[in-house]
Design a protein around this motif. Structure first.
Motif, PDB file in Angstrom:
ATOM      1  N   MET A   1       0.557  -1.225   0.232  1.00 22.51           N
ATOM      2  CA  MET A   1       0.166   0.062  -0.075  1.00 22.51           C
ATOM      3  C   MET A   1       0.682   1.157   0.125  1.00 22.51           C
ATOM      4  SD  MET A   1      -2.435   1.417   3.315  1.00 22.51           S
ATOM      5  CE  MET A   1      -4.091   0.519   2.433  1.00 22.51           C
ATOM      6  N   THR A   2       0.934   2.198  -1.112  1.00 23.01           N
ATOM      7  CA  THR A   2       1.507   3.847  -1.124  1.00 23.01           C
ATOM      8  C   THR A   2       1.022   4.258   0.012  1.00 23.01           C
ATOM      9  OG1 THR A   2      -0.193   4.273  -2.485  1.00 23.01           O
ATOM     10  CG2 THR A   2       1.947   3.585  -3.009  1.00 23.01           C
ATOM     11  N   SER A   3       1.686   5.422   0.012  1.00 17.07           N
ATOM     12  CA  SER A   3       1.146   6.802   1.354  1.00 17.07           C
ATOM     13  C   SER A   3       0.289   7.720   0.088  1.00 17.07           C
ATOM     14  CB  SER A   3       2.202   7.603   1.146  1.00 17.07           C
ATOM     15  OG  SER A   3       2.967   8.171  -0.168  1.00 17.07           O
ATOM     16  N   GLY A   4      -0.487   7.677  -0.698  1.00 13.21           N
ATOM     17  CA  GLY A   4      -1.259   8.338  -1.121  1.00 13.21           C
ATOM     18  C   GLY A   4      -2.446   7.151  -1.304  1.00 13.21           C
ATOM     19  N   GLU A   5      -2.335   5.726  -1.315  1.00 20.09           N
ATOM     20  CA  GLU A   5      -3.222   5.056  -1.536  1.00 20.09           C
ATOM     21  C   GLU A   5      -3.816   4.515   0.369  1.00 20.09           C
ATOM     22  OE1 GLU A   5      -2.360   1.308  -4.522  1.00 20.09           O
ATOM     23  OE2 GLU A   5      -1.440   1.611  -2.569  1.00 20.09           O
ATOM     24  N   PHE A   6      -2.888   4.998   0.974  1.00 22.58           N
ATOM     25  CA  PHE A   6      -3.386   4.876   2.800  1.00 22.58           C
ATOM     26  C   PHE A   6      -5.032   6.283   3.059  1.00 22.58           C
ATOM     27  CE2 PHE A   6      -2.837   5.901   6.953  1.00 22.58           C
ATOM     28  CZ  PHE A   6      -2.971   4.924   7.550  1.00 22.58           C
ATOM     29  N   LYS A   7      -3.836   7.206   2.453  1.00 20.95           N
ATOM     30  CA  LYS A   7      -4.824   8.296   2.181  1.00 20.95           C
ATOM     31  C   LYS A   7      -6.037   8.654   1.343  1.00 20.95           C
ATOM     32  CE  LYS A   7      -4.176  13.637   2.575  1.00 20.95           C
ATOM     33  NZ  LYS A   7      -3.107  14.883   1.969  1.00 20.95           N
ATOM     34  N   LYS A   8      -5.885   7.894   0.539  1.00 20.31           N
ATOM     35  CA  LYS A   8      -7.617   7.961  -0.217  1.00 20.31           C
ATOM     36  C   LYS A   8      -8.511   7.009   0.699  1.00 20.31           C
ATOM     37  CE  LYS A   8      -5.931   8.943  -4.711  1.00 20.31           C
ATOM     38  NZ  LYS A   8      -5.371   7.912  -6.489  1.00 20.31           N
ATOM     39  N   LEU A   9      -7.887   5.843   1.344  1.00 25.31           N
ATOM     40  CA  LEU A   9      -8.414   5.101   1.823  1.00 25.31           C
ATOM     41  C   LEU A   9      -9.352   5.451   3.172  1.00 25.31           C
ATOM     42  CD1 LEU A   9      -9.612   2.792   2.258  1.00 25.31           C
ATOM     43  CD2 LEU A   9      -7.739   1.785   3.684  1.00 25.31           C
ATOM     44  N   ARG A  10      -8.996   6.469   3.629  1.00 29.33           N
ATOM     45  CA  ARG A  10      -9.276   7.266   5.010  1.00 29.33           C
ATOM     46  C   ARG A  10     -10.136   8.274   4.623  1.00 29.33           C
ATOM     47  NH1 ARG A  10      -8.504  12.095   6.832  1.00 29.33           N
ATOM     48  NH2 ARG A  10      -6.412  12.545   5.976  1.00 29.33           N
ATOM     49  N   LYS A  11      -9.629   8.868   3.706  1.00 31.13           N
ATOM     50  CA  LYS A  11     -10.737   9.733   3.320  1.00 31.13           C
ATOM     51  C   LYS A  11     -11.606   8.610   2.279  1.00 31.13           C
ATOM     52  CE  LYS A  11      -8.059  13.435   1.880  1.00 31.13           C
ATOM     53  NZ  LYS A  11      -8.515  15.192   2.098  1.00 31.13           N
ATOM     54  N   PHE A  12     -11.892   7.853   1.929  1.00 23.19           N
ATOM     55  CA  PHE A  12     -12.631   7.022   1.268  1.00 23.19           C
ATOM     56  C   PHE A  12     -14.316   6.638   2.644  1.00 23.19           C
ATOM     57  CE2 PHE A  12     -15.306   3.005   0.926  1.00 23.19           C
ATOM     58  CZ  PHE A  12     -15.634   2.755  -0.587  1.00 23.19           C
ATOM     59  N   LEU A  13     -13.726   6.337   3.581  1.00 22.63           N
ATOM     60  CA  LEU A  13     -13.867   5.877   4.911  1.00 22.63           C
ATOM     61  C   LEU A  13     -14.066   7.232   5.778  1.00 22.63           C
ATOM     62  CD1 LEU A  13     -11.308   3.109   6.022  1.00 22.63           C
ATOM     63  CD2 LEU A  13     -13.513   2.671   4.987  1.00 22.63           C
ATOM     64  N   LYS A  27      -0.852   5.739  17.280  1.00 25.84           N
ATOM     65  CA  LYS A  27      -1.404   7.566  17.404  1.00 25.84           C
ATOM     66  C   LYS A  27      -1.435   8.325  16.172  1.00 25.84           C
ATOM     67  CE  LYS A  27       1.346   7.307  21.592  1.00 25.84           C
ATOM     68  NZ  LYS A  27       0.454   7.295  22.582  1.00 25.84           N
ATOM     69  N   ARG A  28      -2.147   9.325  16.288  1.00 22.28           N
ATOM     70  CA  ARG A  28      -1.981  10.151  15.077  1.00 22.28           C
ATOM     71  C   ARG A  28      -1.137  10.635  14.321  1.00 22.28           C
ATOM     72  NH1 ARG A  28      -2.088  15.621  15.012  1.00 22.28           N
ATOM     73  NH2 ARG A  28      -3.074  16.659  12.773  1.00 22.28           N
ATOM     74  N   ARG A  29       0.062  10.905  14.357  1.00 23.59           N
ATOM     75  CA  ARG A  29       1.263  10.763  13.825  1.00 23.59           C
ATOM     76  C   ARG A  29       2.022   9.955  13.043  1.00 23.59           C
ATOM     77  NH1 ARG A  29       3.575  14.625  11.741  1.00 23.59           N
ATOM     78  NH2 ARG A  29       5.468  14.815  11.914  1.00 23.59           N
ATOM     79  N   MET A  30       1.789   8.837  13.598  1.00 22.92           N
ATOM     80  CA  MET A  30       1.586   7.833  12.849  1.00 22.92           C
ATOM     81  C   MET A  30       0.509   7.855  11.395  1.00 22.92           C
ATOM     82  SD  MET A  30       4.424   5.785  13.591  1.00 22.92           S
ATOM     83  CE  MET A  30       4.599   5.238  12.274  1.00 22.92           C
ATOM     84  N   ILE A  31      -0.665   7.738  11.057  1.00 20.75           N
ATOM     85  CA  ILE A  31      -1.048   8.068  10.627  1.00 20.75           C
ATOM     86  C   ILE A  31      -0.902   9.209   9.523  1.00 20.75           C
ATOM     87  CG2 ILE A  31      -2.888   9.086   9.481  1.00 20.75           C
ATOM     88  CD1 ILE A  31      -3.499   6.665  11.474  1.00 20.75           C
ATOM     89  N   GLN A  32       0.156  10.427  10.116  1.00 22.59           N
ATOM     90  CA  GLN A  32       0.262  11.279   9.457  1.00 22.59           C
ATOM     91  C   GLN A  32       1.725  10.518   8.531  1.00 22.59           C
ATOM     92  OE1 GLN A  32       1.046  14.911  12.451  1.00 22.59           O
ATOM     93  NE2 GLN A  32      -0.369  15.779  11.781  1.00 22.59           N
ATOM     94  N   TYR A  33       2.727  10.189   9.781  1.00 24.37           N
ATOM     95  CA  TYR A  33       3.603   9.311   8.717  1.00 24.37           C
ATOM     96  C   TYR A  33       3.410   8.417   7.143  1.00 24.37           C
ATOM     97  CZ  TYR A  33       6.477  10.888  12.381  1.00 24.37           C
ATOM     98  OH  TYR A  33       7.689  11.726  13.730  1.00 24.37           O
ATOM     99  N   TYR A  34       2.435   7.791   7.681  1.00 27.85           N
ATOM    100  CA  TYR A  34       2.023   6.710   6.342  1.00 27.85           C
ATOM    101  C   TYR A  34       1.699   7.764   5.234  1.00 27.85           C
ATOM    102  CZ  TYR A  34       2.112   2.951  10.075  1.00 27.85           C
ATOM    103  OH  TYR A  34       2.964   2.078  11.013  1.00 27.85           O
ATOM    104  N   VAL A  50      -0.969  -3.794   9.885  1.00 24.65           N
ATOM    105  CA  VAL A  50      -1.662  -1.935   9.539  1.00 24.65           C
ATOM    106  C   VAL A  50      -2.204  -2.026   7.877  1.00 24.65           C
ATOM    107  CG1 VAL A  50      -1.064   0.510   8.659  1.00 24.65           C
ATOM    108  CG2 VAL A  50       0.146  -0.576  10.231  1.00 24.65           C
ATOM    109  N   GLU A  51      -1.658  -2.679   6.510  1.00 27.01           N
ATOM    110  CA  GLU A  51      -2.237  -2.598   5.582  1.00 27.01           C
ATOM    111  C   GLU A  51      -3.505  -3.903   5.554  1.00 27.01           C
ATOM    112  OE1 GLU A  51      -0.070  -3.789   2.045  1.00 27.01           O
ATOM    113  OE2 GLU A  51       1.227  -2.862   2.569  1.00 27.01           O
TER     114      GLU A  51
END
Length: 81
Positions: A1-13, A27-34, A50-51
């Motif tokens: 999973m790429t960082s872009g895919e991770f962010k797209k998934l979060r927004k999709f959800l 932690k929220r900071r890990m989400i930011q790193y990912y 995580v994936e």
């Protein structure tokens, strides 16, 4: 999973970074790193665990309790694992 895919998934959800962190037990900071794909200037891969947790969230799983399946003995009676 790429960082872009991770962010797209979060927004999709429709989850905030804080909500995504809570759902994944991070932690929220890990989400930011990912989402950025790096930590302290170094590339950061999203761990397979995580994936898989992201896949579970996208499938509607919010909590999971393992129940061992029963298996049959050679004589045909059930055995608990």
């Amino acid at each position: 999973m790429t960082s872009g895919e991770f962010k797209k998934l979060r927004k999709f959800l429709k989850l905030s970074q804080k909500e995504m962190a809570e759902a994944l037990g991070l932690k929220r900071r890990m989400i930011q790193y990912y989402e950025k794909g790096e930590r302290d200037g170094e590339p950061l891969d999203i761990p397979k665990a995580v994936e898989l947790a992201c896949y579970a969230l996208s499938s509607g799983v919010r909590e999971f309790t393992f129940v061992a399946p029963k298996r049959m003995s050679k004589k045909g009676s059930e055995l608990a694992l």
